[in-house]
Design a protein around this motif. Structure first.
Motif, short mmCIF file in Angstrom:
data_model
loop_
_atom_site.label_atom_id
_atom_site.label_comp_id
_atom_site.label_asym_id
_atom_site.label_seq_id
_atom_site.Cartn_x
_atom_site.Cartn_y
_atom_site.Cartn_z
N MET A 36 -5.16 40.97 39.74
CA MET A 36 -3.84 41.46 40.07
C MET A 36 -3.98 42.61 41.06
N THR A 37 -3.26 42.51 42.19
CA THR A 37 -3.28 43.53 43.23
C THR A 37 -1.89 44.14 43.36
N LEU A 38 -1.80 45.46 43.36
CA LEU A 38 -0.52 46.13 43.59
C LEU A 38 -0.23 46.17 45.08
N ILE A 39 0.98 45.83 45.48
CA ILE A 39 1.37 45.81 46.89
C ILE A 39 2.66 46.60 47.08
N ASP A 40 2.92 46.99 48.34
CA ASP A 40 4.16 47.71 48.62
C ASP A 40 5.27 46.73 48.98
N GLN A 41 6.45 47.26 49.22
CA GLN A 41 7.61 46.40 49.46
C GLN A 41 7.44 45.56 50.72
N HIS A 42 6.90 46.13 51.81
CA HIS A 42 6.71 45.38 53.04
C HIS A 42 5.78 44.19 52.83
N ARG A 43 4.66 44.43 52.15
CA ARG A 43 3.70 43.36 51.86
C ARG A 43 4.32 42.30 50.96
N ALA A 44 5.13 42.74 50.01
CA ALA A 44 5.78 41.81 49.09
C ALA A 44 6.71 40.86 49.84
N ILE A 45 7.47 41.40 50.78
CA ILE A 45 8.39 40.56 51.56
C ILE A 45 7.62 39.56 52.40
N ASN A 46 6.53 40.02 53.04
CA ASN A 46 5.73 39.14 53.90
C ASN A 46 5.10 38.00 53.09
N LEU A 47 4.50 38.32 51.95
CA LEU A 47 3.86 37.31 51.14
C LEU A 47 4.87 36.36 50.52
N TYR A 48 6.00 36.90 50.10
CA TYR A 48 7.06 36.07 49.53
C TYR A 48 7.56 35.05 50.55
N GLN A 129 -6.34 28.83 38.06
CA GLN A 129 -6.43 30.29 38.12
C GLN A 129 -5.22 30.87 38.85
N ARG A 130 -4.71 32.00 38.32
CA ARG A 130 -3.57 32.64 38.97
C ARG A 130 -4.02 33.93 39.61
N THR A 131 -3.61 34.11 40.85
CA THR A 131 -3.93 35.32 41.61
C THR A 131 -2.62 36.05 41.88
N MET A 132 -2.51 37.27 41.39
CA MET A 132 -1.22 37.96 41.38
C MET A 132 -1.18 39.12 42.38
N ALA A 133 -0.08 39.22 43.08
CA ALA A 133 0.21 40.37 43.94
C ALA A 133 1.55 40.93 43.46
N THR A 134 1.55 42.18 43.02
CA THR A 134 2.70 42.72 42.31
C THR A 134 3.32 43.90 43.04
N PHE A 135 4.63 43.80 43.27
CA PHE A 135 5.44 44.92 43.74
C PHE A 135 6.18 45.47 42.53
N LEU A 136 5.84 46.69 42.12
CA LEU A 136 6.34 47.20 40.85
C LEU A 136 7.79 47.68 40.90
N GLY A 137 8.21 48.20 42.03
CA GLY A 137 9.61 48.60 42.14
C GLY A 137 10.11 49.40 40.95
N ALA A 138 11.27 48.99 40.43
CA ALA A 138 11.90 49.72 39.32
C ALA A 138 11.04 49.71 38.06
N ALA A 139 10.21 48.69 37.90
CA ALA A 139 9.41 48.57 36.68
C ALA A 139 8.53 49.78 36.44
N ALA A 140 8.04 50.37 37.53
CA ALA A 140 7.10 51.50 37.42
C ALA A 140 7.80 52.79 37.01
#
Length: 334
Positions: A36-48, A129-140
């Motif tokens: 699991m990799t933490l990513i920022d909002q810009h990276r989250a939008i690009n990967l999504y 196998q699942r490879t996760m990239a997580t944008f935590l946003g409000a959750a954090a």
């Protein structure tokens, strides 16, 4: 609070986005496979944007502790959840999904803040196998103010998601919840969540567990990292000195329940094919937690966990697609 709960979970409230992926895609995106990799909002939008082009994309509420508490509810347990979502579309989806599962979820929405509800982008390779990239946003932003003392007092077990240990506010929420639980004789549990969490916070996690935790969940990789050894049995012995009870999952080798001088080896349940390992550890914990709150034998608790894990890896998504209560009855466990 008049209602009693079996389990209340505290964790990252996340909406999962899942899609099949090639090994080349994982490598090209620089994502550590299976982690699991933490990513920022810009990276989250690009990967999504890259993921939504695939026909098999699915979106559903997730988050490790959220998955576990949904599993507890599916077994028939009385379940509650503490986690933060924004007042946006995905936040409404998460809240609706929780309540549909029968989980009490009353944490106030995040208002007057540009932060959006968290999402976990999960790319699944052919080997499951699942490879996760997580944008935590409000959750954090979960913090002590979100911990309802009456809810914790009313819960047999308070279950903490290790991922929240990454944030000071999350640690403070954990400490508050544990202190309240211990003050009224309730039990506390934590999942180590990921070996990267262990690598980052080994010393702090060790101290927190020794001071606050009755029950630890971990997989073999996390356990070995925790005690910096490649000897499973040695690590398991070390863990016995840190907590009253632990359940360790070992993939195809099954799992182990350890308590003082007692150890139970628990086999896996067979599955015709491993489709997606997302949520396997989460649902294993759900079965164990449900069993413990019903006063079942440790080995039976582990078998409930193994049964739930087998169900969830047989399909895409981290939450049950059948009634765990019925599945357990069919297998003679309850």
């Amino acid at each position: 609070m008049s209602q009693e709960f079996d389990v209340t979970a505290v964790g990252h409230a996340i909406v999962d986005v899942l899609a099949p992926a090639t090994e080349a895609f994982i490598a090209d995106e620089g994502l550590p496979k299976g982690g699991m990799t933490l990513i920022d909002q810009h990276r989250a939008i690009n990967l999504y944007d890259k993921m939504v082009s695939r026909d098999e994309l699915t979106q559903e509420s997730g988050g490790s502790a959220g998955n576990t508490i949904a599993g507890v509810a599916s077994f028939g347990g009385k379940a509650a959840y503490i986690g933060k979502v924004a007042h946006d579309e995905l936040g409404n989806v998460f809240s609706r999904d929780m309540k549909k599962m029968g989980v009490s979820f009353d944490t106030p929405f995040l208002h007057d803040d540009p932060t959006h509800t968290a999402r976990c982008l999960i790319n699944i390779t052919e080997d499951g196998q699942r490879t996760m990239a997580t944008f935590l946003g409000a959750a954090a932003l979960v913090g002590p103010a979100d911990v309802d003392p009456e809810l914790i007092k009313a819960s047999q077990i308070t279950y903490l998601e290790g991922y929240l240990f990454d944030t000071p506010s999350g640690r403070a929420a954990f400490a508050k919840a544990c202190e309240i639980a211990r003050s009224v004789g309730r039990k506390t549990a934590i999942t180590l969540s990921d070996r990267f969490v262990v690598d980052r916070w080994r010393t702090d996690l060790m101290a927190f567990i020794e001071q606050h935790i009755d029950l630890v969940f971990a997989n073999e990789s996390e356990l070995l990292s925790f005690f910096q050894t490649d000897d499973f049995h040695k690590a398991a012995r070390y863990l016995k000195t840190k907590t009253d009870l632990a359940f360790i999952t070992r993939s195809e080798l099954g799992s182990v329940a350890i308590k003082a001088d007692i150890s139970h080896d628990i086999p896996c349940y067979p599955v015709s094919a491993v489709v997606d390992t997302t949520g396997a550890g989460d649902q294993y914990a759900a079965g164990v937690l449900y069993g413990l709150t019903q006063g079942l034998h440790l080995e039976t608790c582990g078998r409930l966990g193994a049964l739930a894990a087998a169900e969830v890896i047989s399909h895409y998504g981290p939450r049950p697609q059948v009634s765990y209560a019925q599945l357990a009855r069919d297998n003679g466990l309850i």
